[in-house]
Scaffold this motif. Structure first.
Motif, PDB file in Angstrom:
ATOM      1  N   GLY A 106       0.789  -1.233   0.000  1.00  0.00           N
ATOM      2  CA  GLY A 106       0.000   0.000   0.000  1.00  0.00           C
ATOM      3  C   GLY A 106       0.819   1.280   0.000  1.00  0.00           C
ATOM      4  O   GLY A 106       0.526   2.200  -0.781  1.00  0.00           O
ATOM      5  N   PRO A 107       1.861   1.396   0.855  1.00  0.00           N
ATOM      6  CA  PRO A 107       2.652   2.639   0.861  1.00  0.00           C
ATOM      7  C   PRO A 107       3.300   2.944  -0.487  1.00  0.00           C
ATOM      8  O   PRO A 107       3.421   4.110  -0.867  1.00  0.00           O
ATOM      9  CB  PRO A 107       3.718   2.360   1.930  1.00  0.00           C
ATOM     10  N   LEU A 108       3.711   1.907  -1.220  1.00  0.00           N
ATOM     11  CA  LEU A 108       4.300   2.124  -2.545  1.00  0.00           C
ATOM     12  C   LEU A 108       3.231   2.570  -3.540  1.00  0.00           C
ATOM     13  O   LEU A 108       3.470   3.466  -4.353  1.00  0.00           O
ATOM     14  CB  LEU A 108       4.972   0.843  -3.030  1.00  0.00           C
ATOM     15  N   ILE A 109       2.041   1.977  -3.459  1.00  0.00           N
ATOM     16  CA  ILE A 109       0.943   2.361  -4.353  1.00  0.00           C
ATOM     17  C   ILE A 109       0.499   3.787  -4.055  1.00  0.00           C
ATOM     18  O   ILE A 109       0.228   4.572  -4.971  1.00  0.00           O
ATOM     19  CB  ILE A 109      -0.243   1.386  -4.196  1.00  0.00           C
ATOM     20  N   ALA A 110       0.460   4.130  -2.767  1.00  0.00           N
ATOM     21  CA  ALA A 110       0.009   5.471  -2.364  1.00  0.00           C
ATOM     22  C   ALA A 110       1.011   6.544  -2.768  1.00  0.00           C
ATOM     23  O   ALA A 110       0.631   7.696  -3.006  1.00  0.00           O
ATOM     24  CB  ALA A 110      -0.227   5.511  -0.861  1.00  0.00           C
ATOM     25  N   ASN A 111       2.288   6.183  -2.843  1.00  0.00           N
ATOM     26  CA  ASN A 111       3.325   7.160  -3.177  1.00  0.00           C
ATOM     27  C   ASN A 111       4.260   6.570  -4.232  1.00  0.00           C
ATOM     28  O   ASN A 111       5.352   6.092  -3.920  1.00  0.00           O
ATOM     29  CB  ASN A 111       4.111   7.554  -1.922  1.00  0.00           C
ATOM     30  N   GLN A 206       0.338  12.327   5.896  1.00  0.00           N
ATOM     31  CA  GLN A 206      -0.205  10.978   5.935  1.00  0.00           C
ATOM     32  C   GLN A 206      -0.494  10.490   4.514  1.00  0.00           C
ATOM     33  O   GLN A 206      -0.991  11.235   3.673  1.00  0.00           O
ATOM     34  CB  GLN A 206      -1.493  10.953   6.761  1.00  0.00           C
ATOM     35  N   LEU A 207      -0.162   9.227   4.272  1.00  0.00           N
ATOM     36  CA  LEU A 207      -0.388   8.652   2.951  1.00  0.00           C
ATOM     37  C   LEU A 207      -1.879   8.500   2.672  1.00  0.00           C
ATOM     38  O   LEU A 207      -2.677   8.293   3.581  1.00  0.00           O
ATOM     39  CB  LEU A 207       0.285   7.271   2.858  1.00  0.00           C
ATOM     40  N   ARG A 208      -2.239   8.608   1.406  1.00  0.00           N
ATOM     41  CA  ARG A 208      -3.658   8.488   1.040  1.00  0.00           C
ATOM     42  C   ARG A 208      -4.136   7.050   1.230  1.00  0.00           C
ATOM     43  O   ARG A 208      -3.342   6.102   1.267  1.00  0.00           O
ATOM     44  CB  ARG A 208      -3.862   8.909  -0.420  1.00  0.00           C
ATOM     45  N   TYR A 209      -5.413   6.885   1.319  1.00  0.00           N
ATOM     46  CA  TYR A 209      -6.014   5.561   1.445  1.00  0.00           C
ATOM     47  C   TYR A 209      -5.877   4.804   0.125  1.00  0.00           C
ATOM     48  O   TYR A 209      -6.101   5.366  -0.952  1.00  0.00           O
ATOM     49  CB  TYR A 209      -7.493   5.699   1.813  1.00  0.00           C
ATOM     50  N   GLN A 212      -8.832  -1.687  -1.914  1.00  0.00           N
ATOM     51  CA  GLN A 212      -8.516  -3.097  -2.119  1.00  0.00           C
ATOM     52  C   GLN A 212      -8.337  -3.409  -3.600  1.00  0.00           C
ATOM     53  O   GLN A 212      -7.481  -4.216  -3.968  1.00  0.00           O
ATOM     54  CB  GLN A 212      -9.604  -3.993  -1.534  1.00  0.00           C
ATOM     55  N   LEU A 213      -9.115  -2.763  -4.450  1.00  0.00           N
ATOM     56  CA  LEU A 213      -8.989  -2.994  -5.886  1.00  0.00           C
ATOM     57  C   LEU A 213      -7.594  -2.622  -6.364  1.00  0.00           C
ATOM     58  O   LEU A 213      -6.974  -3.356  -7.158  1.00  0.00           O
ATOM     59  CB  LEU A 213     -10.047  -2.190  -6.654  1.00  0.00           C
ATOM     60  N   GLU A 214      -7.075  -1.491  -5.895  1.00  0.00           N
ATOM     61  CA  GLU A 214      -5.716  -1.078  -6.273  1.00  0.00           C
ATOM     62  C   GLU A 214      -4.692  -2.115  -5.816  1.00  0.00           C
ATOM     63  O   GLU A 214      -3.755  -2.452  -6.545  1.00  0.00           O
ATOM     64  CB  GLU A 214      -5.389   0.280  -5.649  1.00  0.00           C
ATOM     65  N   LYS A 215      -4.892  -2.614  -4.594  1.00  0.00           N
ATOM     66  CA  LYS A 215      -3.941  -3.583  -4.052  1.00  0.00           C
ATOM     67  C   LYS A 215      -3.997  -4.915  -4.803  1.00  0.00           C
ATOM     68  O   LYS A 215      -2.992  -5.624  -4.900  1.00  0.00           O
ATOM     69  CB  LYS A 215      -4.216  -3.811  -2.563  1.00  0.00           C
ATOM     70  N   ILE A 216      -5.163  -5.264  -5.331  1.00  0.00           N
ATOM     71  CA  ILE A 216      -5.290  -6.501  -6.105  1.00  0.00           C
ATOM     72  C   ILE A 216      -4.680  -6.340  -7.495  1.00  0.00           C
ATOM     73  O   ILE A 216      -3.982  -7.224  -7.996  1.00  0.00           O
ATOM     74  CB  ILE A 216      -6.785  -6.902  -6.219  1.00  0.00           C
ATOM     75  N   LEU A 217      -4.931  -5.175  -8.099  1.00  0.00           N
ATOM     76  CA  LEU A 217      -4.434  -4.949  -9.455  1.00  0.00           C
ATOM     77  C   LEU A 217      -2.919  -4.774  -9.492  1.00  0.00           C
ATOM     78  O   LEU A 217      -2.264  -5.157 -10.481  1.00  0.00           O
ATOM     79  CB  LEU A 217      -5.109  -3.713 -10.059  1.00  0.00           C
ATOM     80  N   PHE A 218      -2.344  -4.206  -8.437  1.00  0.00           N
ATOM     81  CA  PHE A 218      -0.913  -3.882  -8.440  1.00  0.00           C
ATOM     82  C   PHE A 218      -0.030  -5.105  -8.722  1.00  0.00           C
ATOM     83  O   PHE A 218       0.801  -5.068  -9.642  1.00  0.00           O
ATOM     84  CB  PHE A 218      -0.510  -3.227  -7.115  1.00  0.00           C
ATOM     85  N   PRO A 219      -0.141  -6.224  -7.969  1.00  0.00           N
ATOM     86  CA  PRO A 219       0.734  -7.366  -8.260  1.00  0.00           C
ATOM     87  C   PRO A 219       0.511  -7.959  -9.644  1.00  0.00           C
ATOM     88  O   PRO A 219       1.462  -8.460 -10.269  1.00  0.00           O
ATOM     89  CB  PRO A 219       0.392  -8.370  -7.155  1.00  0.00           C
ATOM     90  N   ILE A 220      -0.711  -7.899 -10.128  1.00  0.00           N
ATOM     91  CA  ILE A 220      -1.001  -8.437 -11.458  1.00  0.00           C
ATOM     92  C   ILE A 220      -0.324  -7.591 -12.528  1.00  0.00           C
ATOM     93  O   ILE A 220       0.351  -8.113 -13.433  1.00  0.00           O
ATOM     94  CB  ILE A 220      -2.527  -8.491 -11.699  1.00  0.00           C
ATOM     95  N   ILE A 221      -0.474  -6.269 -12.414  1.00  0.00           N
ATOM     96  CA  ILE A 221       0.103  -5.357 -13.412  1.00  0.00           C
ATOM     97  C   ILE A 221       1.627  -5.408 -13.376  1.00  0.00           C
ATOM     98  O   ILE A 221       2.287  -5.464 -14.420  1.00  0.00           O
ATOM     99  CB  ILE A 221      -0.407  -3.918 -13.179  1.00  0.00           C
TER     100      ILE A 221
END
Length: 382
Positions: A106-111, A206-209, A212-221
């Motif tokens: 999440g922290p990597l996706i958020a930033n 503070q990092l943005r929220y 779950q969809l982002e977290k699921i798509l990230f490893p796939i992409i």
């Protein structure tokens, strides 16, 4: 009486005392130091205890690592079979599966800017590569040694195996895992040297929220993109992302628990003891090993410094919104490097909380080191 004398003589000569060399004694002492650091100082005991014990075993009973073709009974030593799983990239890949299942991306996706810090921390790898070449190592050996700079033991083992550098895999693996364990000692002086008290005290927003969809798509992409560009790192990146998908998809709780607990710890035992058992006195006490240890340390220090310096640059560009300390977490030691960033920030300001911000570069560093390994393999046509 002669029978008793002969029997006693055989028993005495079957002990390890008669086969010990000064090199074995030195390595046993080193193993005891590692055990002290692991147990007494709690420096990554999950890694150092099995590594140190494997080192202890092989220097007392070398046949525990003997290959079947060299054994009188045609059966290899126990740790030889563990070590084969290192050479075949099985254990490094399973470690990545566990890391993915344990880590929040999440922290990597958020930033996403964290990717830059993770990339900067790989600078030490390429510095060490040039240094190893200058010291007389072959290009493939230099690449295998240089990857130590990412502070990523599994990737170091993986690359050494893929580049057919099994003769130096032991020193490379021990150096990589040792530096992973010593992150809390090696990194802070570099971090303090390159930053001011004011910079270390910077509080980040503070990092943005992250949904779950982002977290699921990230490893796939990430899997699709990286494996299309560098297919040779699919075993590492693929397992890392599969583990993370287990964690985030919400429907594989049992797989997540298995990958992050039982399977992870079984793999650590097998990998740690086999890595330690590769450090027999004959294989470890030579000039090449000393060079590898020095080059690995230099690579790790340069990587840490590069991450911090890019963090300082980002701090200037953002007008003080980025704490440079998080740049040091760009090496692959998850989550140790992020914890060090948090600790140094808290020393400057006890109310400062950098851990989640540092996890972004830390996760990016894991991916970055794997990409660096894939780049080397692509260069050598592996």
């Amino acid at each position: 009486m002669e029978y008793i004398t002969t029997t006693l003589g055989n028993l005495i000569h079957s002990t390890a005392f008669f086969s010990l060399t000064w090199g074995n004694i030195v390595m046993i002492a080193v193993a005891c130091v590692f055990l002290y650091l692991a147990i007494g100082k709690e420096f990554e005991p999950l890694l150092l205890v099995p590594i140190a014990f494997g080192m202890l075993l092989v220097n007392i009973f070398p046949d525990i690592m003997i290959a079947p073709e060299n054994a009188s009974n045609g059966v290899g030593g126990l740790l030889h079979y563990f070590y084969l799983m290192d050479e075949w990239s099985i254990l490094p890949s399973l470690i990545f599966l566990g890391v993915g299942a344990m880590t929040d991306f999440g922290p990597l996706i958020a930033n996403p800017k964290s990717f830059l810090l993770g990339a900067a921390a790989q600078f030490g790898i390429f510095v060490a590569y040039l240094g190893a070449m200058a010291m007389g190592f072959s290009d493939k050996a230099a690449a295998a040694i240089a990857i130590i700079g990412g502070a990523d033991g599994p990737t170091s083992i993986f690359l050494a195996g893929k580049l057919s550098q099994t003769s130096i895999m032991g020193p490379i693996a021990v150096a990589a895992y040792s530096y992973m364990s010593l992150v809390p000692i090696i990194q802070p002086p570099i971090m303090r040297l390159l930053t001011t008290e004011k910079e270390r005290a910077i509080k980040m927003e503070q990092l943005r929220y992250v949904s779950q969809l982002e977290k699921i798509l990230f490893p796939i992409i990430v899997t699709i993109v990286i494996c299309l560009i560098l297919p040779t790192v699919a075993p590492l990146v693929g397992m890392l992302m599969l583990g993370n998908l287990f964690r985030e998809c919400g429907v594989t709780k049992q797989l997540t628990e298995t990958a992050s607990n039982a399977l992870m710890y079984i793999t650590v035992i097998l990998l740690g003891t086999s890595v330690g058992a590769s450090t027999s006195a004959e294989a470890f006490l030579n000039w090449d090993t000393i060079k590898i240890v020095i080059l690995g340390l230099a690579a790790f220090c340069f990587g840490t410094a590069a991450g911090v310096l890019l963090g300082k640059l980002m701090c200037v560009i953002t007008h003080g919104k980025v704490n440079p300390l998080i740049g040091s977490a760009g090496v692959s030691a998850v989550p140790m490097a992020a914890r060090v960033s948090q600790r140094e920030g808290a020393k400057a300001d006890p109310t400062n909380y950098l851990l989640m911000h540092a996890m972004g570069p830390n996760v990016a560093g894991v991916i970055g080191t794997a990409v660096a390994a894939g780049t080397f393999m692509a260069i050598f046509g592996v």
